[in-house]
Each structure stands twice: as structure tokens, then as C-alpha cells.
Enzyme design. Structure first.
Site, PDB file in Angstrom:
ATOM      1  N   LYS A  50     -62.978  38.819  35.759  1.00 28.40           N
ATOM      2  CA  LYS A  50     -64.015  39.824  36.048  1.00 28.40           C
ATOM      3  C   LYS A  50     -63.607  40.723  37.226  1.00 28.40           C
ATOM      4  O   LYS A  50     -63.708  41.939  37.146  1.00 28.40           O
ATOM      5  CB  LYS A  50     -65.365  39.150  36.386  1.00 28.40           C
ATOM      6  CG  LYS A  50     -65.905  38.256  35.284  1.00 28.40           C
ATOM      7  CD  LYS A  50     -67.290  37.718  35.624  1.00 28.40           C
ATOM      8  CE  LYS A  50     -67.343  36.757  36.803  1.00 28.40           C
ATOM      9  NZ  LYS A  50     -66.665  35.466  36.597  1.00 28.40           N
ATOM     10  N   ARG A  66     -75.944  36.262  36.615  1.00 25.65           N
ATOM     11  CA  ARG A  66     -75.413  34.950  36.270  1.00 25.65           C
ATOM     12  C   ARG A  66     -76.502  34.054  35.683  1.00 25.65           C
ATOM     13  O   ARG A  66     -76.220  32.904  35.343  1.00 25.65           O
ATOM     14  CB  ARG A  66     -74.832  34.280  37.509  1.00 25.65           C
ATOM     15  CG  ARG A  66     -73.315  34.449  37.651  1.00 25.65           C
ATOM     16  CD  ARG A  66     -72.929  33.825  38.957  1.00 25.65           C
ATOM     17  NE  ARG A  66     -71.565  33.403  39.050  1.00 25.65           N
ATOM     18  CZ  ARG A  66     -70.629  34.063  39.738  1.00 25.65           C
ATOM     19  NH1 ARG A  66     -70.901  35.197  40.315  1.00 25.65           N
ATOM     20  NH2 ARG A  66     -69.420  33.571  39.832  1.00 25.65           N
ATOM     21  N   ARG A 123     -54.916  31.111  42.189  1.00 26.99           N
ATOM     22  CA  ARG A 123     -55.535  32.369  42.631  1.00 26.99           C
ATOM     23  C   ARG A 123     -55.434  32.585  44.136  1.00 26.99           C
ATOM     24  O   ARG A 123     -55.682  31.682  44.924  1.00 26.99           O
ATOM     25  CB  ARG A 123     -57.002  32.338  42.210  1.00 26.99           C
ATOM     26  CG  ARG A 123     -57.814  33.487  42.731  1.00 26.99           C
ATOM     27  CD  ARG A 123     -58.962  33.815  41.844  1.00 26.99           C
ATOM     28  NE  ARG A 123     -60.146  32.993  42.084  1.00 26.99           N
ATOM     29  CZ  ARG A 123     -61.309  33.212  41.483  1.00 26.99           C
ATOM     30  NH1 ARG A 123     -61.428  34.171  40.582  1.00 26.99           N
ATOM     31  NH2 ARG A 123     -62.337  32.435  41.742  1.00 26.99           N
ATOM     32  N   ARG A 153     -59.350  30.523  47.920  1.00 27.87           N
ATOM     33  CA  ARG A 153     -60.777  30.352  48.183  1.00 27.87           C
ATOM     34  C   ARG A 153     -61.135  28.877  48.261  1.00 27.87           C
ATOM     35  O   ARG A 153     -60.632  28.072  47.478  1.00 27.87           O
ATOM     36  CB  ARG A 153     -61.583  30.996  47.048  1.00 27.87           C
ATOM     37  CG  ARG A 153     -61.903  32.428  47.328  1.00 27.87           C
ATOM     38  CD  ARG A 153     -62.456  33.117  46.127  1.00 27.87           C
ATOM     39  NE  ARG A 153     -63.611  32.431  45.521  1.00 27.87           N
ATOM     40  CZ  ARG A 153     -64.305  32.961  44.540  1.00 27.87           C
ATOM     41  NH1 ARG A 153     -63.990  34.134  44.049  1.00 27.87           N
ATOM     42  NH2 ARG A 153     -65.335  32.305  44.029  1.00 27.87           N
ATOM     43  N   ARG A 160     -68.868  24.411  39.245  1.00 31.02           N
ATOM     44  CA  ARG A 160     -69.045  25.836  38.897  1.00 31.02           C
ATOM     45  C   ARG A 160     -69.049  26.019  37.379  1.00 31.02           C
ATOM     46  O   ARG A 160     -69.832  26.797  36.846  1.00 31.02           O
ATOM     47  CB  ARG A 160     -67.927  26.676  39.533  1.00 31.02           C
ATOM     48  CG  ARG A 160     -68.076  26.782  41.044  1.00 31.02           C
ATOM     49  CD  ARG A 160     -66.805  27.267  41.704  1.00 31.02           C
ATOM     50  NE  ARG A 160     -66.515  28.657  41.437  1.00 31.02           N
ATOM     51  CZ  ARG A 160     -65.307  29.202  41.590  1.00 31.02           C
ATOM     52  NH1 ARG A 160     -64.293  28.476  42.007  1.00 31.02           N
ATOM     53  NH2 ARG A 160     -65.133  30.473  41.341  1.00 31.02           N
TER      54      ARG A 160
END
Ligand code: AMP
Length: 217
Positions: free
Chosen positions: A15, A89, A128, A161, A172
Site C-alpha cells: 500500500k 481498516r 522491510r 519497524r 496484525r
């Protein structure tokens, strides 16, 4: 361009990457609720600290906090369209967005759903790197940043992160399944939904998104 777009999908579905490509190519303003919350956290505001307690554990921040952030953003920057990365969300957030847009005499143009496999999610999250300041996302394997993990856009530090940890990711993903996946049928009803295979490289995904935006010009 004045398109009004929401980008939906699991953590790691791309995204943020696609939002950045859309804003660069089509000059549509973009905002990410996750990036706003991390900025608030870094500033040490009560909102940022409260949200961080939830995000660190993989949960979703309460709808009323998130909707207020988006409403404020729309009042300031929303005249020329938007791309939302990571909002809505929940169905409640999507309903509130429709209400806010209706008040402004507008409707949503595109709800783009990036479909990704569990394997893609795990691989992308494990590799990431994200800019702590502006949210720019890249991968640990990108040779370009190996010696100098600095954001090419804002000079902020590129970091892993905290919530990209494997255990937090499980929560999550469970939250995503329970609370975000119902948005598929919500937006199908509105005829705004477009599902795109997000397992491919960023250019292939962006080509499909561009075609959707161009069609609506
Ligand atoms: P993201 O950067 O989009 O992955 O968001 C990071 C975290 O911020 C999420 O795991 C949530 O805890 C919180 N967050 C971001 N956007 C939302 C939202 N629309 N609703 C609830 N929580 C959110």
C-alpha cells in the site's frame, strides 16, 4: 487530478509503495494513518503515545481517533482528491468516510484491494526498511541503501519497524482478517472495489492501478 482513492490490503501488501508511486505520477495528495501516528509518537503527543501502546502489540487504534485524524486531514488538504494508505481498516471507518464525503458532496472513486499471499507478507515484512520520518518504504536487500540507510526523499533514518517483528505480525494479520477483510464486501456493494494481484513487482502492480485511474480521467 482529483481522484479519491483508498488502498486496502494486508500488512506488506504494498500500500505504502503504491501510494508513493501514485502521488509522484498523478500528483494526488497521499496520507497514511500509520505514518501520522508514528509522527505523533515521535513528537511525544498523548495521542501518539496512546496509539503506540496499541500498535506495538499489533492492535488497531480506536475508530474515533483515526476518523478524527482523517477528517482533519480532509478539511486541510482534501479539496484535490486523495490517496489513503492504511485507511479505512474497519467497516465503521469506511462508513464514516462515506458520511464525511457525502457532507462534502463527494464520493469515493476507487477502493483498490492489493491481494497478497501469506508468503509474500512474511517475506516483505521480514525484509522491510522504512523511513522513520516520512514513511518511505524499501527493502533490506536494496543495495542502494546498504551502506547508507538514509531516506532518499527526506534524509530521515531508514529503520526496521518495531511492529514488523514476527510475533506482532501474527496479531496484525489476525486483526486484518477479523476487522479489515469485511471491507471487501462493503466496497463490492458500492461498486468501487478493484482487486489487484499484489504479489508482483511494484511496476506491474502500478501499471494496473494507473490504468484504473486513467480510465476515470
Ligand atoms: P501501518 O503503517 O499502516 O501498517 O499502520 C501501523 C499501525 O498503526 C497499525 O498496525 C495500527 O496499529 C495503526 N493504524 C494505522 N492505520 C490505522 C487505521 N486505519 N485504523 C486503526 N489503526 C490504524
Amino acid at each position: 487530478m482529483k481522484s479519491r482513492i483508498v488502498l486496502l490490503g494486508a500488512p506488506g501488501s504494498g500500500k505504502g509503495t503504491q501510494a508513493e508511486m501514485i502521488t509522484r505520477h498523478f500528483a494526488i495528495s497521499v496520507t497514511s494513518t500509520g505514518t501520522i501516528l508514528r509522527r505523533e509518537r515521535d513528537l511525544g503527543t498523548p495521542l501518539g503515545l496512546e496509539a503506540d501502546e496499541i500498535s506495538k502489540q499489533g492492535g488497531l487504534v480506536p475508530d474515533q481517533i483515526i476518523v478524527k485524524l482523517i477528517e482533519d486531514w480532509l478539511n486541510l488538504h482534501g479539496q484535490n482528491g486523495f490517496v489513503f494508505d492504511g485507511f479505512p481498516r474497519t467497516v465503521r471507518q469506511a462508513e464514516r468516510l462515506n458520511e464525511i464525503l457525502a457532507r462534502l458532496g463527494k464520493t469515493l472513486d476507487l477502493a483498490i484491494w492489493l491481494d497478497v499471499s501469506q508468503q509474500t507478507v512474511r517475506d516483505r515484512i521480514a525484509g522491510r526498511l522504512q523511513c522513520r520520518r516520512c514513511g518511505f518504504t524499501t527493502s533490506l536487500t536494496s543495495a542502494r541503501f546498504a551502506d547508507r540507510p538514509v531516506c532518499p526523499y527526506c534524509d530521515g533514518p531508514l529503520i526496521r519497524r518495531e511492529d514488523d517483528d514476527a510475533t506482532v505480525l501474527q496479531t496484525r494479520l489476525a486483526e486484518f482478517k477479523a476487522k479489515t477483510e469485511p471491507l471487501l464486501s462493503f466496497y463490492e456493494k458500492d461498486d468501487a472495489l478493484h482487486r489487484i494481484d499484489g504479489n508482483r513487482d511494484r511496476e506491474a502492480v502500478f501499471a494496473d492501478i494507473s490504468a484504473l485511474i486513467e480510465e476515470r480521467k
